[in-house]
Motif scaffolding. Structure first.
Motif, PDB file in Angstrom:
ATOM      1  N   ALA A 198       0.480   5.974  -0.250  1.00 14.13           N
ATOM      2  CA  ALA A 198       1.237   4.756   0.057  1.00 14.13           C
ATOM      3  C   ALA A 198       0.421   3.812   0.928  1.00 14.13           C
ATOM      4  O   ALA A 198       0.456   2.584   0.751  1.00 14.13           O
ATOM      5  N   ALA A 199      -0.330   4.381   1.862  1.00 11.71           N
ATOM      6  CA  ALA A 199      -1.121   3.556   2.782  1.00 11.71           C
ATOM      7  C   ALA A 199      -2.315   2.904   2.100  1.00 11.71           C
ATOM      8  O   ALA A 199      -2.870   1.934   2.635  1.00 11.71           O
ATOM      9  N   THR A 200      -2.737   3.418   0.949  1.00 12.69           N
ATOM     10  CA  THR A 200      -3.882   2.839   0.232  1.00 12.69           C
ATOM     11  C   THR A 200      -3.467   2.129  -1.056  1.00 12.69           C
ATOM     12  O   THR A 200      -4.321   1.788  -1.874  1.00 12.69           O
ATOM     13  N   ASP A 212       2.970  -1.370   6.375  1.00 11.04           N
ATOM     14  CA  ASP A 212       2.020  -1.441   7.497  1.00 11.04           C
ATOM     15  C   ASP A 212       0.595  -1.683   7.019  1.00 11.04           C
ATOM     16  O   ASP A 212      -0.201  -2.324   7.724  1.00 11.04           O
ATOM     17  N   ALA A 213       0.279  -1.162   5.825  1.00  8.33           N
ATOM     18  CA  ALA A 213      -1.087  -1.328   5.306  1.00  8.33           C
ATOM     19  C   ALA A 213      -1.235  -2.580   4.444  1.00  8.33           C
ATOM     20  O   ALA A 213      -2.323  -2.849   3.924  1.00  8.33           O
ATOM     21  N   GLY A 214      -0.151  -3.334   4.276  1.00  8.63           N
ATOM     22  CA  GLY A 214      -0.229  -4.568   3.511  1.00  8.63           C
ATOM     23  C   GLY A 214      -0.227  -4.379   2.011  1.00  8.63           C
ATOM     24  O   GLY A 214      -0.691  -5.255   1.270  1.00  8.63           O
ATOM     25  N   LEU A 271       7.704   3.750   2.265  1.00  4.90           N
ATOM     26  CA  LEU A 271       7.817   2.292   2.222  1.00  4.90           C
ATOM     27  C   LEU A 271       7.165   1.673   3.458  1.00  4.90           C
ATOM     28  O   LEU A 271       6.441   0.671   3.357  1.00  4.90           O
ATOM     29  N   GLN A 272       7.413   2.276   4.612  1.00  4.11           N
ATOM     30  CA  GLN A 272       6.847   1.725   5.842  1.00  4.11           C
ATOM     31  C   GLN A 272       5.328   1.852   5.857  1.00  4.11           C
ATOM     32  O   GLN A 272       4.624   0.938   6.330  1.00  4.11           O
ATOM     33  N   GLN A 273       4.803   2.965   5.337  1.00  3.16           N
ATOM     34  CA  GLN A 273       3.355   3.133   5.248  1.00  3.16           C
ATOM     35  C   GLN A 273       2.744   2.012   4.413  1.00  3.16           C
ATOM     36  O   GLN A 273       1.708   1.439   4.794  1.00  3.16           O
TER      37      GLN A 273
END
Length: 845
Positions: A276-278, A319-321, A314-316
Motif C-alpha cells: 500500500a505504501a508503494t 501517507d505515501a501519496g 488506506l492510510q498507508q
C-alpha cells in the motif's frame, strides 16, 4: 453443456459403450453425465448401484428431452450389474437387455410435480437460467474474455467497481451463478502493476479460485507457462513459493493473491502494508462477505479484523501519496443485519455503495417433507438418493451424523462416495473436489458427497444436480446457501429438505447462545488476568480456558464471542496482530495459543453493573434474533409459510438498510412467488418467466468525473445538462462525436456510433439507444438513428438525475435525426438544439 443437436454423435458413442461395442473409442466427454457413465461402465471395480443410478439418470434425461419413455439396450455384462439394483432405482427390463426408467413420484411428497425432473439438465428443456446476454463493455471483454455480461446485475457491479472513487467500498450482492468472479477480475485489471487481494473463507475455495484464474490467464496469455502461475497463499504454501509471491508483489507482477483472513491479519500484514505504501495494492476483495458477520462474530474473529486492516492500508497509501485501494465485498446472501454490519465496518472512509440484484434462483425445484420417525426419514433419504440425478450432496448438521450416513451409504453399496466435514483434512477435501469433476478429461471418482456446512461454500463446480438435507438447518439462509450448490450451470436441480423428530433440538444447539452476565464477567476476568504485554500493547489468548471449560474450538468460540460483544458495546477495540507479535508471545508450554491484541475503552469491566446493564440487553437481542431465524425455518417446514416467502423475508431490507444504501436497497429482496416450492405448487402458481433483475446503476463517481462540456452546453442552449444535437447524416458525425466527447470526459456511449472507439481507460458502451432509466452516474452520449422513438422522460431533470444523487454534475448528449421529436416536441423549434457539425467544431474535432 453441449447442445442437443451437437450431442447426437455423443449419444451414439455413449450407447455404444453401454452396449459393449469394443470398437468404440469414446472421446473425453464434455457432458458431465456422459463422462461419469462412460467411466463407470468401463471400471470393473465400480459399484453396481452407482452404475444403476447413473443409467437411470440417463434414461430419465432422454425421456424428459424427447417427451416419451426412452429405452436403451445394454450389453449382457452391464445388464447383469443393473439387475441387482433395478428395483431399488426403478429400472424396468424388457426382453433382450432393454431398459427404461419411470419418473419418481413418492407418496410422501406432494404429487404436483416430478422430483427427479432435474435429470433434464443438459437439454433445452432443462435450462432454467436465461441471462440477459448484454453486450460486454470493452473493459469487461478485455478483462474476462467474455463478449457479453451474464446478467444486468453483473454489468452494474462491474461498472461500479471500475468507476467508483478510489478507496471506496462496493458491496455486490448477486445471486449464485451471476458471475461474481468476473467482477473481481475487472477490479484487478484496473490496476495492472498492483496486486488485488482476494480473501476467501476456506483453503478449498482458495485453490478453486487459483484453478480458475490460472485457466483465465493461460487463455489470455497463451505463451505463459500455466504451471508457473500461482495465485493462492495458504498454510500449506511452501516458503520458496512464498518468497516468489512476495517478490512478485513488490515488483508489481502479481495481479491477484488469494488467501485467508488469518493470513492477511498475520503472515501477510507487513507485506500488504509495504504494498500500500508503494502503490502496489490495487484492491481488497472479500468473497462470501456475509461470513464477516456470520463467522467473524463467533469463531473466526479475523474476518472482523479485516475492516481495521483496511483502514490501515488506506492510510498507508494516503501517507505515501498513492491512490487508495478499492474494496469489493461479494456475496449472494446478505440480509439487512449483514448489510448494516458491513456498512458499519467498511463504510468509512466512504463512499460505500451497494449493487444488489437479488432473485430467487430458477434452477432448483424445492421439496419438503416431515418424517414421523428418524427411521422413516432414513428410508426416505435412501429412496431419494437412489432416484435423484448425480452429482448429489447430502447435508447433515454434525460431523458425527455425516460419518454415520457415510457408513450407511457404504453398506447400501455406494462406492463413488465421499464425506466432508470440519474434521476433514485439507488433502481429503481437495481430493473430494477433484473427484467431483467429470469433464475436461478428468476421471471422476465421486458422485455423492455427505457433508456438513463446512463443504461447498463458494465451490464453483457447476453440475451438481441434487442437494438433500437430512436435518433441520438452523436458518433459512443456511438452507438456501447450501441448496445453492446445485444448478450453478443454469440447468435444473433438485433441493429436498427432509426433517424428523429431534431435528429441532439439534438445530437449537446451533442457535446463537450468548454468555450470561455472570459467566461473561468471570470469563473476561480470566482472559484479562492472563494477558501478556508487548510494550504498551495488551494481548489476550482466545484459546485460554477457565474452570471446567477445556481448551479447544468450543472454548475459542466462547472467547471470540465475548471479545466481539465487547467490541460492539464499544468497551474495547481490536488491534492488529502480526506474525512477529505471535512469535514473541510464544511460550514453552507447547500449548496452542491464539493471541489477540486489544485496547480497553472502558474502566468498569470488573463491575457487575456493566455486565447487567450493557451486556445483558445485547445478549438478549442476539439470542432473540437467532431464535426468530429458527422459527422461520420451522414455519417453512410445516408449510405455514411458503418456502419462497421465507427466503424473501430472510433478505427483506428494513428501514435502516434503506437509510444507509438508499434506492439500491430495493434490489436486496428477491421477489416471490417462485412457482417451484410446495406452497406455490399447491396454489397452482407456475414458475414466472421474469428476466434477471435490472438494478439501478447508482453509485458515486470521483469528484473530477464531470466532463469538460460547458462550451458545448452553452452553444446548444442546454437545459439541466441535456444537450440536443441534430444531423441529416448519422454516419458522418456519430463516430467523430463519440471520439471528441470521450476526449472531453464522457464515459457512457449508447446506440450505433459506427466504428469501435478506443480508450485507455474504462468505457460503458450499449449497442442500442438507452432511456433515462438505463443511465449510469457518468455523462452519456446517446445516438438515436432516424425513425427512433425518443422518450419524453429525457426532458425530465428528475428522471435523468435520479441515478446521480451522489455523483458530480453530468451531461447527457443526444444525437437525433433532424425532424425527430422528443415526446411531441421538436428540437430546434420547441427545444434548444445544435447542428452536429457545429458541435464538432465547438469540441475542436
Amino acid at each position: 453443456m453441449t447442445s442437443e443437436r451437437a450431442s447426437i454423435d455423443h449419444d451414439e458413442i455413449l450407447l455404444g459403450i453401454l452396449g459393449g461395442s469394443a470398437e468404440v473409442d469414446a472421446p473425453p466427454f464434455q457432458d458431465d453425465l456422459y463422462a461419469r457413465l462412460a467411466q463407470v461402465c468401463r471400471e470393473a471395480e465400480s459399484s453396481d448401484i452407482d452404475l444403476a443410478v447413473l443409467v437411470r439418470h440417463l434414461l430419465r434425461r432422454w425421456s424428459l428431452r424427447d417427451g416419451r419413455s426412452v429405452r436403451v439396450v445394454t450389453a449382457a455384462s452391464v445388464s447383469i450389474r443393473l439387475r441387482r439394483f433395478a428395483a431399488t432405482v426403478d429400472l424396468r427390463e424388457y426382453p433382450s437387455n432393454t431398459w427404461s426408467a419411470t419418473d419418481w413420484q413418492p407418496e410422501w411428497l406432494d404429487a404436483l410435480g416430478v422430483p427427479d425432473a432435474a435429470a433434464a439438465a443438459g437439454t433445452n428443456s432443462g435450462r432454467r437460467f436465461h441471462g440477459g446476454e448484454l453486450a460486454a463493455d470493452p473493459f469487461f471483454e478485455q478483462s474476462t474474455g467474455y463478449a457479453s455480461y451474464r446478467t444486468p446485475g453483473q454489468r452494474a457491479a462491474c461498472r461500479a467497481v471500475v468507476s467508483a472513487p478510489r478507496g471506496s467500498t462496493v458491496v455486490a450482492m448477486l445471486p449464485t451463478g451471476s458471475g461474481k468472479t468476473e467482477v473481481a477480475l475487472c477490479l484487478a485489471d484496473q490496476h495492472r502493476f498492483a496486486v488485488t487481494l482476494i480473501v476467501v473463507p476456506t483453503v478449498a475455495l482458495a485453490y478453486d479460485f487459483e484453478r480458475r484464474f490460472r485457466d483465465h490467464y493461460a487463455r489470455r496469455y497463451p505463451r505463459a507457462d500455466k504451471a508457473s502461475l500461482h495465485f493462492a497463499w495458504t498454510a500449506s504454501t511452501g516458503e520458496e513459493l512464498r518468497d516468489r509471491l512476495r517478490s512478485r508483489i513488490r515488483d508489481g507482477r502479481q495481479p491477484i493473491l488469494i488467501t485467508s483472513p488469518e493470513s492477511v491479519s498475520r503472515a501477510l500484514r507487513s507485506l500488504l502494508m509495504d504494498a500500500a505504501a508503494t502503490g502496489r495494492l490495487g484492491g481488497l476483495v472479500i468473497d462470501e462477505a456475509h461470513l464477516v458477520t456470520q463467522w467473524g462474530r463467533d469463531f473466526r474473529p479475523e474476518f472482523r479484523t479485516l475492516a481495521h486492516l483496511r483502514d490501515e492500508l488506506l492510510q498507508q497509501a494516503i501517507d505515501a501519496g498513492h491512490p487508495r485501494p478499492t474494496t469489493l465485498l461479494l456475496s449472494a446472501t446478505l440480509g439487512p443485519y449483514e448489510l448494516r454490519d458491513l456498512h458499519a465496518l467498511f463504510g468509512e472512509p466512504g463512499p460505500c455503495t451497494l449493487v444488489a440484484a437479488n432473485a430467487l434462483r430458477a434452477e432448483p425445484d424445492l421439496w419438503v417433507a416431515e418424517a414421523n420417525t428418524g427411521q422413516q426419514r432414513e428410508e426416505w433419504v435412501l429412496e431419494a438418493l437412489a432416484h435423484l440425478p448425480r452429482p448429489a450432496v447430502l447435508y447433515v448438521t454434525s460431523p458425527d451424523r455425516a460419518e454415520e450416513w457415510f457408513a450407511r451409504l457404504q453398506r447400501a453399496g455406494y462406492r463413488r462416495l465421499a464425506v466432508v466435514t470440519s474434521r476433514t483434512s485439507h488433502e481429503d477435501r481437495s481430493r473430494t473436489l477433484a473427484g467431483l469433476r467429470a469433464i475436461d478429461s478428468n476421471a471422476s471418482s465421486v458422485d455423492l458427497v455427505v457433508a456438513t456446512s463446512a463443504f461447498g461454500l463458494g465451490i464453483d463446480y457447476p453440475h451438481v444436480r441434487s442437494v438433500v438435507h437430512a436435518c433441520l438447518p438452523e436458518t433459512v439462509d443456511r438452507w438456501y446457501q447450501e441448496l445453492g450448490r446445485g444448478g450453478r450451470d443454469g440447468h435444473a436441480s433438485t433441493a429436498l429438505l427432509l426433517t424428523a423428530p429431534g431435528d429441532r433440538g439439534e438445530a437449537t444447539t446451533l442457535v446463537t447462545k450468548v454468555l450470561t452476565d455472570k459467566t461473561a464477567l468471570k470469563r473476561w476476568s480470566d482472559l484479562w488476568d492472563h494477558r501478556q504485554m508487548l510494550g504498551d500493547r495488551a494481548f489476550v489468548d482466545l484459546e485460554g480456558s477457565r474452570g471446567s471449560v477445556t481448551r479447544g474450538s468450543y472454548n475459542h468460540r466462547w472467547n471470540a464471542q465475548l471479545v466481539q460483544g465487547l467490541v460492539e458495546l464499544e468497551a474495547l477495540s481490536r488491534q492488529p496482530t502480526d506474525v512477529e507479535d505471535r512469535q514473541e508471545l510464544t511460550d514453552e508450554s507447547g500449548q496452542h495459543r491464539d493471541w489477540m491484541s486489544i485496547e480497553l475503552r472502558r474502566a468498569d469491566l470488573r463491575s457487575m453493573t456493566f455486565w447487567s446493564e450493557r451486556w445483558t440487553p445485547w445478549q438478549q437481542a442476539e439470542s432473540e434474533r437467532s431464535k426468530q431465524a429458527l422459527k422461520m425455518v420451522v414455519s417453512l417446514v410445516s408449510g405455514s409459510v411458503p418456502a419462497c416467502e421465507a427466503i424473501a423475508q430472510s433478505y427483506r431490507p428494513d428501514a435502516e438498510t434503506y437509510r444507509r444504501f438508499g434506492r439500491a436497497a430495493e434490489g436486496v429482496e428477491p421477489l416471490a412467488p417462485c412457482g417451484r416450492c410446495p406452497g406455490c405448487r399447491q396454489a397452482g402458481i407456475v414458475p414466472p418467466e421474469d428476466p434477471p433483475p435490472r438494478p439501478a446503476q447508482v453509485w458515486p463517481l470521483p469528484d473530477d468525473a464531470t466532463p469538460r462540456l460547458d462550451d458545448l452546453a452553452e452553444a446548444a442552449g442546454a437545459q439541466d445538462g441535456l444537450v440536443l444535437l441534430v444531423t441529416d447524416d448519422h454516419s458522418q458525425v456519430a463516430h467523430r462525436l463519440a471520439q471528441a466527447l470521450i476526449r472531453r470526459g464522457v464515459r457512457h456511449l449508447a446506440g450505433p456510433i459506427g466504428d469501435p472507439v478506443q480508450h485507455q481507460d474504462w468505457l460503458f458502451i450499449d449497442p442500442l439507444p438507452i432511456g433515462p432509466s438505463d443511465l449510469t452516474p457518468c455523462s452519456s452520449f446517446v445516438v438515436y438513428p432516424p425513425t427512433s422513438r425518443v422518450s419524453s422522460l429525457w426532458l425530465s431533470p428528475r428522471a435523468r438525475l435520479a441515478l446521480r444523487e451522489h455523483a458530480p454534475p453530468a451531461f447527457d448528449v443526444l444525437l437525433l435525426a433532424r425532424g425527430a421529436t422528443v415526446g411531441n416536441r421538436h428540437p430546434g423549434r420547441d427545444l434548444p438544439a445544435l447542428d452536429a457539425l457545429t458541435a464538432l467544431h465547438v469540441l475542436g474535432a
